[in-house]
Design a protein around this motif. Structure first.
Motif, PDB file in Angstrom:
ATOM      1  N   VAL A   7     -44.067  -5.392  80.469  1.00 36.34           N
ATOM      2  CA  VAL A   7     -43.135  -4.560  79.705  1.00 36.34           C
ATOM      3  C   VAL A   7     -42.795  -5.282  78.409  1.00 36.34           C
ATOM      4  N   THR A   8     -42.815  -4.549  77.319  1.00 29.79           N
ATOM      5  CA  THR A   8     -42.319  -5.115  76.068  1.00 29.79           C
ATOM      6  C   THR A   8     -40.840  -4.780  75.990  1.00 29.79           C
ATOM      7  N   VAL A   9     -39.989  -5.813  75.976  1.00 28.99           N
ATOM      8  CA  VAL A   9     -38.548  -5.563  75.924  1.00 28.99           C
ATOM      9  C   VAL A   9     -38.214  -5.181  74.489  1.00 28.99           C
ATOM     10  N   ASP A  10     -38.139  -3.879  74.259  1.00 26.50           N
ATOM     11  CA  ASP A  10     -38.037  -3.346  72.903  1.00 26.50           C
ATOM     12  C   ASP A  10     -36.619  -3.508  72.370  1.00 26.50           C
ATOM     13  N   ALA A  11     -36.505  -4.225  71.281  1.00 26.44           N
ATOM     14  CA  ALA A  11     -35.180  -4.484  70.716  1.00 26.44           C
ATOM     15  C   ALA A  11     -34.503  -3.195  70.292  1.00 26.44           C
ATOM     16  N   VAL A  12     -35.284  -2.199  69.904  1.00 25.93           N
ATOM     17  CA  VAL A  12     -34.700  -0.936  69.447  1.00 25.93           C
ATOM     18  C   VAL A  12     -33.886  -0.290  70.560  1.00 25.93           C
ATOM     19  N   ILE A  13     -34.328  -0.470  71.798  1.00 20.53           N
ATOM     20  CA  ILE A  13     -33.607   0.145  72.916  1.00 20.53           C
ATOM     21  C   ILE A  13     -32.502  -0.759  73.433  1.00 20.53           C
ATOM     22  N   VAL A  14     -32.829  -2.038  73.669  1.00 17.88           N
ATOM     23  CA  VAL A  14     -31.880  -2.870  74.401  1.00 17.88           C
ATOM     24  C   VAL A  14     -30.916  -3.614  73.477  1.00 17.88           C
ATOM     25  N   ASP A  15     -31.211  -3.728  72.227  1.00 20.24           N
ATOM     26  CA  ASP A  15     -30.315  -4.487  71.352  1.00 20.24           C
ATOM     27  C   ASP A  15     -30.209  -3.766  70.024  1.00 20.24           C
ATOM     28  N   LYS A  16     -29.386  -2.693  70.053  1.00 22.08           N
ATOM     29  CA  LYS A  16     -29.339  -1.840  68.867  1.00 22.08           C
ATOM     30  C   LYS A  16     -28.761  -2.582  67.676  1.00 22.08           C
ATOM     31  N   ALA A  17     -27.773  -3.429  67.902  1.00 21.15           N
ATOM     32  CA  ALA A  17     -27.161  -4.178  66.810  1.00 21.15           C
ATOM     33  C   ALA A  17     -28.105  -5.243  66.280  1.00 21.15           C
ATOM     34  N   GLY A  18     -29.032  -5.666  67.081  1.00 17.79           N
ATOM     35  CA  GLY A  18     -30.030  -6.624  66.648  1.00 17.79           C
ATOM     36  C   GLY A  18     -29.518  -8.035  66.517  1.00 17.79           C
ATOM     37  N   ASN A  19     -28.389  -8.375  67.131  1.00 22.80           N
ATOM     38  CA  ASN A  19     -27.880  -9.734  66.988  1.00 22.80           C
ATOM     39  C   ASN A  19     -27.948 -10.540  68.278  1.00 22.80           C
ATOM     40  N   ARG A  20     -28.616 -10.045  69.278  1.00 18.17           N
ATOM     41  CA  ARG A  20     -28.799 -10.761  70.546  1.00 18.17           C
ATOM     42  C   ARG A  20     -27.477 -11.180  71.197  1.00 18.17           C
ATOM     43  N   ASN A  21     -26.423 -10.398  70.910  1.00 14.17           N
ATOM     44  CA  ASN A  21     -25.144 -10.734  71.507  1.00 14.17           C
ATOM     45  C   ASN A  21     -25.047 -10.052  72.884  1.00 14.17           C
ATOM     46  N   PRO A  22     -25.003 -10.831  73.963  1.00 15.80           N
ATOM     47  CA  PRO A  22     -25.038 -10.222  75.305  1.00 15.80           C
ATOM     48  C   PRO A  22     -23.922  -9.216  75.511  1.00 15.80           C
ATOM     49  N   GLU A  23     -22.750  -9.440  74.873  1.00 16.36           N
ATOM     50  CA  GLU A  23     -21.648  -8.505  75.078  1.00 16.36           C
ATOM     51  C   GLU A  23     -21.986  -7.129  74.528  1.00 16.36           C
ATOM     52  N   GLU A  24     -22.620  -7.129  73.369  1.00 12.91           N
ATOM     53  CA  GLU A  24     -22.980  -5.833  72.808  1.00 12.91           C
ATOM     54  C   GLU A  24     -24.181  -5.244  73.526  1.00 12.91           C
ATOM     55  N   MET A  25     -25.091  -6.119  73.936  1.00 14.87           N
ATOM     56  CA  MET A  25     -26.269  -5.626  74.664  1.00 14.87           C
ATOM     57  C   MET A  25     -25.858  -4.984  75.989  1.00 14.87           C
ATOM     58  N   ALA A  26     -24.732  -5.429  76.543  1.00 11.70           N
ATOM     59  CA  ALA A  26     -24.297  -4.885  77.832  1.00 11.70           C
ATOM     60  C   ALA A  26     -23.912  -3.420  77.725  1.00 11.70           C
ATOM     61  N   LYS A  27     -23.753  -2.934  76.493  1.00  5.88           N
ATOM     62  CA  LYS A  27     -23.393  -1.520  76.341  1.00  5.88           C
ATOM     63  C   LYS A  27     -24.562  -0.613  76.695  1.00  5.88           C
ATOM     64  N   VAL A  28     -25.758  -1.157  76.612  1.00  5.65           N
ATOM     65  CA  VAL A  28     -26.928  -0.358  76.991  1.00  5.65           C
ATOM     66  C   VAL A  28     -26.963  -0.269  78.508  1.00  5.65           C
ATOM     67  N   THR A  29     -26.926   0.967  79.039  1.00  2.00           N
ATOM     68  CA  THR A  29     -26.888   1.122  80.496  1.00  2.00           C
ATOM     69  C   THR A  29     -28.300   1.080  81.057  1.00  2.00           C
ATOM     70  N   THR A  30     -28.384   1.202  82.371  1.00  2.00           N
ATOM     71  CA  THR A  30     -29.693   1.156  83.024  1.00  2.00           C
ATOM     72  C   THR A  30     -30.567   2.326  82.604  1.00  2.00           C
ATOM     73  N   ILE A  31     -29.926   3.412  82.089  1.00  2.00           N
ATOM     74  CA  ILE A  31     -30.745   4.571  81.686  1.00  2.00           C
ATOM     75  C   ILE A  31     -31.734   4.155  80.607  1.00  2.00           C
ATOM     76  N   GLY A  32     -31.255   3.351  79.658  1.00  2.00           N
ATOM     77  CA  GLY A  32     -32.132   2.870  78.594  1.00  2.00           C
ATOM     78  C   GLY A  32     -33.268   2.050  79.163  1.00  2.00           C
ATOM     79  N   TYR A  33     -32.953   1.179  80.093  1.00  2.00           N
ATOM     80  CA  TYR A  33     -33.991   0.325  80.676  1.00  2.00           C
ATOM     81  C   TYR A  33     -34.981   1.145  81.492  1.00  2.00           C
ATOM     82  N   LYS A  34     -34.460   2.219  82.117  1.00  2.00           N
ATOM     83  CA  LYS A  34     -35.342   3.062  82.917  1.00  2.00           C
ATOM     84  C   LYS A  34     -36.416   3.677  82.018  1.00  2.00           C
ATOM     85  N   ARG A  35     -35.969   4.121  80.841  1.00  2.00           N
ATOM     86  CA  ARG A  35     -36.917   4.708  79.897  1.00  2.00           C
ATOM     87  C   ARG A  35     -37.969   3.660  79.499  1.00  2.00           C
ATOM     88  N   LEU A  36     -37.465   2.452  79.234  1.00  3.98           N
ATOM     89  CA  LEU A  36     -38.338   1.342  78.843  1.00  3.98           C
ATOM     90  C   LEU A  36     -39.418   1.098  79.895  1.00  3.98           C
TER      91      LEU A  36
END
Ligand SMILES: Nc1ncnc2c1ncn2[C@@H]1O[C@H](COP(=O)(O)OP(=O)(O)OP(=O)(O)O)[C@@H](O)[C@H]1O
Ligand SMILES: [Mg+2]
Lengths: 450, 265
Positions: free
Chosen positions: A73-102
């Protein structure tokens, strides 16, 4: 002595020693019948045991393997890290639905890349072959290590319970026709995936370590919480019961006066051992939860309730072991001026130790299998979070126990849980066997002859 | 016989170590000892003889309160050790038993090593200040009990692994090791061969210089050989008590005479 036989009427003593008299023959026949009954009883119980074990093994062994799909799987930054700053707190806003699509996209792409024939399976159904557990795990993995974003990672995702069941022979094309959760085409595809080495059946560690999962995801359910709960309870039960039980037995056997009161106590201890366990559950609910306000479903309350049940067993076994110490040893010790305490700790306890150990371990083993009282204090709850460590108040956290997990899985509707339930029984049996072997070894180790 | 008269004179001016007055023992309904009066002298060997079941062991067990451990036993009467009533509630039986040691009728070594068996008493009574002293006590006790030569190479072996006679001598060594003032021996030689018996008798004679010894025996010869005073029990009563020489030569009671000449028993 001699004159008695001389005076007794002379029996017919003639005849060869090689042929028995009628009396001896009757005696031999009786002996033979007794032996036959004994052997019959043993054969019967062994046969029953064998049938039971065979059924459990046949149903349960498959729980230890799990259909798993492996792909990159390519962990696509566009889906999992919309802010693009690799901040886990902000990345946590992405729910499992996003990962399911990935995951679905990566799976479809991988199939295409491998040139696997997916005829008759729409793209949505392809993604549905992956367990819903997969996205959650990938999300945890990425949040724990944000450097994975943008990378290609190899993931192993459980196949859904139906695909798993197909590989284990539980699901067939005929049942799939009538099933809304799986299509026969998906099963064909599963065959292809197995041939391509993408779908495999490795040992299912998740079954031993993972927490329970909902009815919809039998493939993700595990015994982790139940094993921790049972472990906490056993340790607590041992801590609560052994000192109290041994102290009570020593007092009753060695120091207590023999009077009405101690007789009454004795009778009541035996009676307590015979009280149905569910009664202890009600007692625990009333006292520990409603009155003392201890948290429901916690291993602490479970251990307290089970301690109440195990205590009489341990006291009875310990007293029997103490009583079996020969009186001549007591006399010898007292005769050279040992005090009661010295008698007990230097002579009686060392000799009684193997008996006490065996009794205690067998008591604990039966406590390990106890279910009914735990249902009443809420340990049957659906718990998906691990309790905290033992020194961080984990015994107050909600947990389940192995036998309760067996019970709750056995009562779920999806047939995949039957396999899980039997698998849990196997784990429980393994624990019981370990405890019994420990009892035997300890007995050997401490046994002394006199 | 000359010899015996010498011993007699020797005894007559000794003090009473243990005095029993009107001792009664009941085991539940059974009246096992009836009104026994005896004065056991200091530094003297006293033999208890009598037919089986007449209460010799029962009386012996009264003298160090071992009957306390039998739930059904009721002891009445007065027994004093050096003038102190041993049934006084303030008396600690544990201390009493350290002073009045006992060798039981059946050998009962601890299921521990030979060394531990002998060392146990001195250890709990704090008789040895060092390991070397303890070793010393163990060795002399085993020597006194005529067992040293047989076990000196295997002191760590279990005491229960010895033969019956060796076990009995081990129990004697164990009792001697605590240095009691009175030693009660219940048929100590019943399982011993003549050589070991002679050695134990020698030990008893040696102990007499410091302690009182009470020995129960079924052997008239042994009683005559080792004791200065003899008590004859019959059906729970003390029939006759006196100088050993007198009991064996001119018994006062017809029952005593019948027993020692082998007509009852
Ligand atoms: N623990 C007991 N409970 C009930 N009766 C007992 C008990 N011990 C002894 N007796 C009875 O008391 C009587 C005296 O017993 P004791 O053991 O003193 O005899 P003994 O003179 O030592 O005999 P032996 O020479 O055979 O050893 C016997 O009749 C016996 O049955
Ligand atoms: Mg006796």
């Amino acid at each position: 002595m001699t004159d008695v036989t001389a005076g007794a009427p002379e029996r017919a003593r003639g005849g060869s020693l090689l042929e028995g008299s009628a009396r001896t023959k009757r005696r031999r026949a009786r002996e033979w019948r007794m032996k036959a009954y004994g052997i019959g009883a043993i054969v019967l119980s062994l046969a029953t045991l064998f049938v039971m074990l065979a059924t459990i093994l046949m149903d349960g062994v498959s729980a230890f393997r799990q259909a798993t799909i492996t792909f990159p799987v390519t962990v696509d930054a566009v889906i999992v890290d919309k802010a693009g700053n690799r901040n886990p707190e902000e990345m946590a806003k992405v729910t499992t639905i996003g990962y399911k699509r990935l995951l679905s996209q990566a799976f479809v792409a991988h199939l295409a890349a491998e040139g696997i024939d997916t005829a008759g399976v729409p793209e949505k159904d392809l993604g549905d072959m992956l367990s819903d557990d997969g996205p959650a795990r990938l999300r945890d993995r990425v949040l724990a290590d944000p450097s994975l974003v943008g990378q290609v990672v190899e993931v192993s995702v459980y196949a859904t319970g139906r695909i798993d069941g197909y590989l284990k022979g539980r699901v067939t094309r005929a049942t799939a026709e009538r099933d809304t959760n799986v299509t026969p085409e998906q099963l064909d595809l599963a065959d292809n995936l197995v041939a391509a080495g993408i779908l495999t059946m490795p040992f299912n560690w998740g079954f031993l370590t993972g927490p329970d999962a909902s009815d919809l995801r039998p493939e993700a359910s595990g015994l982790g919480v139940a094993i921790i709960g049972s472990l906490y309870m056993m340790v607590l039960v041992a801590i609560f019961t052994v000192p109290v039980g041994v102290a009570a037995s020593i007092y009753l056997e060695e120091f207590a006066p023999k009077n009405r009161l101690t007789d009454l106590i004795e009778v009541n201890i035996s009676n307590l051992a015979a009280v149905p366990s569910i009664v202890f559950g009600i007692l625990g609910l009333a006292i520990f939860i409603n009155f003392m306000g201890l948290p429901q479903s916690s291993s602490l309350v479970g251990a307290l309730v089970i301690s109440l049940m195990t205590l009489p067993t341990i006291i009875i076994a310990t007293r029997a072991a103490i009583r079996a110490v020969p009186p001549s040893i007591r006399e010898a010790a007292l005769g050279i001026g040992a005090s009661k305490m010295q008698l007990v700790f230097h002579h009686v306890l060392p000799l009684a130790m193997p008996g006490i150990m065996t009794g205690t371990i067998l008591g604990l083993a039966s406590a390990l299998g106890e279910t009914a009282p735990l249902l009443l204090i809420g340990m049957v709850a659906f718990v998906t979070n691990y309790p905290a460590g033992p020194f961080e108040g984990g015994v107050m956290d909600p947990a389940t126990a192995l036998p309760v997990q067996v019970y709750s899985w056995a009562s779920r509707s999806d047939p995949a849980f039957i396999e899980r339930s039997s698998g849990a029984i196997i784990v429980l049996l393994v624990f019981l066997v370990i405890m019994n072997v420990a009892a035997i070894l300890l007995r050997r180790r401490f046994e002394r002859r006199w | 016989m000359n010899d015996m008269r010498l011993v007699e004179r020797d005894v007559s001016n000794r003090q009473a170590k243990i005095e029993a007055r009107g001792v009664q023992v009941h085991y539940g309904e059974k009246h096992a000892l009836k009104d026994v009066d005896v004065a056991i002298l200091d530094r003297t060997v006293t033999a208890f003889i009598g037919p089986s079941g007449c209460g010799k062991s029962t009386f012996l067990r009264c003298l160090n309160r071992m009957n306390d451990t039998v739930a059904s036993a009721k002891v009445a009467g007065r027994i004093t050790l050096d003038g102190q009533d041993i049934y006084d509630p303030r008396i600690d039986p544990v201390q009493l038993r350290a002073k009045v040691g006992m060798v039981f009728q059946k050998p009962n070594p601890f299921p521990k090593s030979i060394y531990e068996n002998v060392a146990y008493g001195p250890k709990i009574h704090g008789l040895a200040r060092s390991k070397a002293e303890l070793d010393e006590i163990v060795e002399t006790s085993l020597k006194k009990a005529a067992l040293w030569n047989e076990v000196k190479d295997r002191l760590a072996a279990p005491g229960t692994g010895l033969s019956g006679g060796q076990q009995q001598r081990l129990c004697i060594a164990r009792a001697v090791a605590t240095a009691p003032e009175v030693l009660l021996m219940d048929e100590p030689c019943s399982a011993l061969d003549p050589i070991a018996t002679a050695q134990v008798e020698e030990l008893i004679d040696e102990l007499r210089s410091q302690f009182s010894v009470v020995i129960v025996t079924h052997s008239m010869q042994q009683a005559a050989r080792v004791s200065q005073k003899t008590a004859f029990f019959h059906l729970g009563s003390l029939v006759e008590y006196g100088e050993t020489g007198q009991i064996f030569t001119t018994p006062q009671d017809p029952r005593t005479e019948a027993y020692i000449t082998g007509r009852i028993g």
